[in-house]
Design an enzyme around this catalytic site. Structure first.
Site, PDB file in Angstrom:
ATOM      1  CG  ASN A  19      -4.340   5.530   0.759  1.00  0.00           C
ATOM      2  OD1 ASN A  19      -3.457   6.243   1.234  1.00  0.00           O
ATOM      3  ND2 ASN A  19      -4.369   5.214  -0.526  1.00  0.00           N
TER       4      ASN A  19
ATOM      5  CB  SER B  79     -13.010   8.677  13.635  1.00  0.00           C
ATOM      6  OG  SER B  79     -13.771   8.289  14.747  1.00  0.00           O
TER       7      SER B  79
ATOM      8  NE  ARG C 227     -14.148   5.234  17.247  1.00  0.00           N
ATOM      9  CZ  ARG C 227     -12.836   5.261  17.531  1.00  0.00           C
ATOM     10  NH1 ARG C 227     -12.441   5.444  18.780  1.00  0.00           N
ATOM     11  NH2 ARG C 227     -11.938   5.113  16.576  1.00  0.00           N
ATOM     12  NE  ARG C 228      -9.549   6.780  15.373  1.00  0.00           N
ATOM     13  CZ  ARG C 228      -9.397   6.294  14.147  1.00  0.00           C
ATOM     14  NH1 ARG C 228      -9.467   7.099  13.093  1.00  0.00           N
ATOM     15  NH2 ARG C 228      -9.173   5.008  13.959  1.00  0.00           N
TER      16      ARG C 228
ATOM     17  CE  LYS D 274     -11.814   1.335  11.431  1.00  0.00           C
ATOM     18  NZ  LYS D 274     -11.052   2.353  12.173  1.00  0.00           N
ATOM     19  CG  ASP D 275     -14.742  -0.124   6.786  1.00  0.00           C
ATOM     20  OD1 ASP D 275     -14.822   0.862   7.552  1.00  0.00           O
ATOM     21  OD2 ASP D 275     -13.736  -0.375   6.104  1.00  0.00           O
TER      22      ASP D 275
ATOM     23  NE  ARG E 150     -12.134   0.079   0.344  1.00  0.00           N
ATOM     24  CZ  ARG E 150     -11.780   0.555   1.556  1.00  0.00           C
ATOM     25  NH1 ARG E 150     -12.023  -0.139   2.638  1.00  0.00           N
ATOM     26  NH2 ARG E 150     -11.172   1.721   1.641  1.00  0.00           N
TER      27      ARG E 150
ATOM     28  NE  ARG F 246     -12.874   9.805   3.771  1.00  0.00           N
ATOM     29  CZ  ARG F 246     -13.699   9.698   2.732  1.00  0.00           C
ATOM     30  NH1 ARG F 246     -14.588  10.643   2.512  1.00  0.00           N
ATOM     31  NH2 ARG F 246     -13.641   8.663   1.922  1.00  0.00           N
TER      32      ARG F 246
ATOM     33  CB  THR G 167      -3.713   9.816   1.375  1.00  0.00           C
ATOM     34  OG1 THR G 167      -3.630   9.078   0.155  1.00  0.00           O
ATOM     35  CG2 THR G 167      -4.179  11.231   1.076  1.00  0.00           C
ATOM     36  NE  ARG G 168      -7.394   8.394   6.546  1.00  0.00           N
ATOM     37  CZ  ARG G 168      -8.432   7.926   7.227  1.00  0.00           C
ATOM     38  NH1 ARG G 168      -8.423   7.923   8.534  1.00  0.00           N
ATOM     39  NH2 ARG G 168      -9.491   7.454   6.589  1.00  0.00           N
TER      40      ARG G 168
ATOM     41  CB  CYS H  87     -21.715   5.013   8.101  1.00  0.00           C
ATOM     42  SG  CYS H  87     -22.482   6.634   7.852  1.00  0.00           S
TER      43      CYS H  87
END
Length: 314
Positions: A150, A128, A130-131, A82-83, A10, A148, A153-154, A241
């Site tokens: 990259n 996430s 999970r988090r 993890k992906d 990617r 969301r 961006t975050r 996922c």
């Protein structure tokens, strides 16, 4: 041995770092080998305004790279483990699991030095479930919002004041040399990592023995054992996922392994956790056993609710 090896990757900065890292390691191991990168933008990179679970999950990040390999354009793909879905498409295999980088989650904020310092009602950003579930279990008063994009961006959204703090993978920030943005690493005892967080894997065509031999030099057996254990637990839970599942395997003295696992409801109001310990050679069986233990304690019902939620409806 072949003269050239092509890596499908990617275009995101983190994915490019991962591919460049593998390229450098392979060229170090094989000075005569020329390694080429084939960057591309996947659907998962393009659609940033919808939760991952709604648009097909993290498999989006791997499928189009696999298509490039099937078309004969690339020989391998480098993934953040993890992906990687629990079940690879027919004909594909993982040929190397690289040494694990930091598995923890990182607390990032311009205002507060630690997660514990967040005031009541503070806005916390994470992509996430999970988090979100684990941190809300500790601090149900927080306003946890989806985040969301990259890494850049975050961080930009945090710097623009949209969030009081955000949580990202420690390894991602370190790989991009953004260590100074990490206020502190959240201990696994507070927030169990995602399955294989911080680990890179190399995917290839299972029938290509030449490629398998080349990439096998990068396999790190201690990390492979931990990866097998964590993925086995997730597989038994049928974890997809985007689910509030955490797991962390540690290698102990005497060829032992300890695996801690967790399943939480989306709002963190219910948290089921347990752990197993045994021989490293039994990593897969132990991971499966831990999954069974969590299911017996009510994880199945929690996961059914998650999959029935709006987050998992297209």
């Amino acid at each position: 041995m072949r003269e050239t090896l092509r890596i499908a990757t990617r275009k995101s900065p983190l994915a490019m770092w991962q591919a460049e890292f593998v390229k450098a390691e392979l060229e170090k191991a094989y000075p005569e080998l020329k390694v080429e990168l084939l960057p591309m933008t996947t659907k998962g990179d393009k659609i940033l305004n919808v939760p991952l679970a709604k648009i097909g999950g993290k498999g989006l990040f791997t499928k189009e790279l696999e298509d490039r390999m099937m078309d004969g354009d690339a020989d391998i793909a480098v993934h953040s483990m993890k992906d990687v879905p629990m079940e690879l498409p027919e004909g594909f295999a993982l040929g190397a699991i690289l040494e694990r980088h930091s598995p923890t989650d990182a607390f990032v904020s311009n205002k507060y030095a630690a997660f514990e310092e967040l005031p009541q009602g503070a806005i916390l950003g994470t992509s996430s479930l999970r988090r979100k579930a684990q941190l809300m279990a500790i601090r149900p008063d927080l306003d946890v919002r989806d985040l969301r994009g990259n890494v850049g961006t975050r961080l930009g959204k945090l710097d623009a004041g949209e969030y009081d703090a955000i949580v990202l993978a420690t390894s991602g920030l370190q790989r991009l040399e953004l260590d100074e943005r990490i206020r502190h690493e959240i201990a696994p005892e507070v927030c169990l990592p995602a399955v294989t967080q911080g680990t890179l894997g190399i995917e290839y065509f299972a029938k290509d023995e030449d490629v398998k031999e080349i990439i096998s030099v990068l396999n790190h057996e201690p990390t492979e054992i931990r990866t097998i254990a964590e993925r086995a637990m997730n597989h038994r839970l049928e974890g997809g996922c985007q689910v509030p599942i955490g797991v962390f395997a540690e290698l102990l003295d005497g060829d032992r392994i300890r695996i801690r696992g967790l399943v939480a409801s989306l709002d963190g109001s219910t948290v089921i956790q347990d752990q197993v310990e045994g021989a490293q050679s039994d990593a897969h069986a132990l991971g499966t056993q831990l999954g069974e233990m969590l299911l017996d304690q009510g994880a199945k019902e929690i996961l059914q609710e998650v999959y029935a939620s709006d987050l998992h409806k297209g």
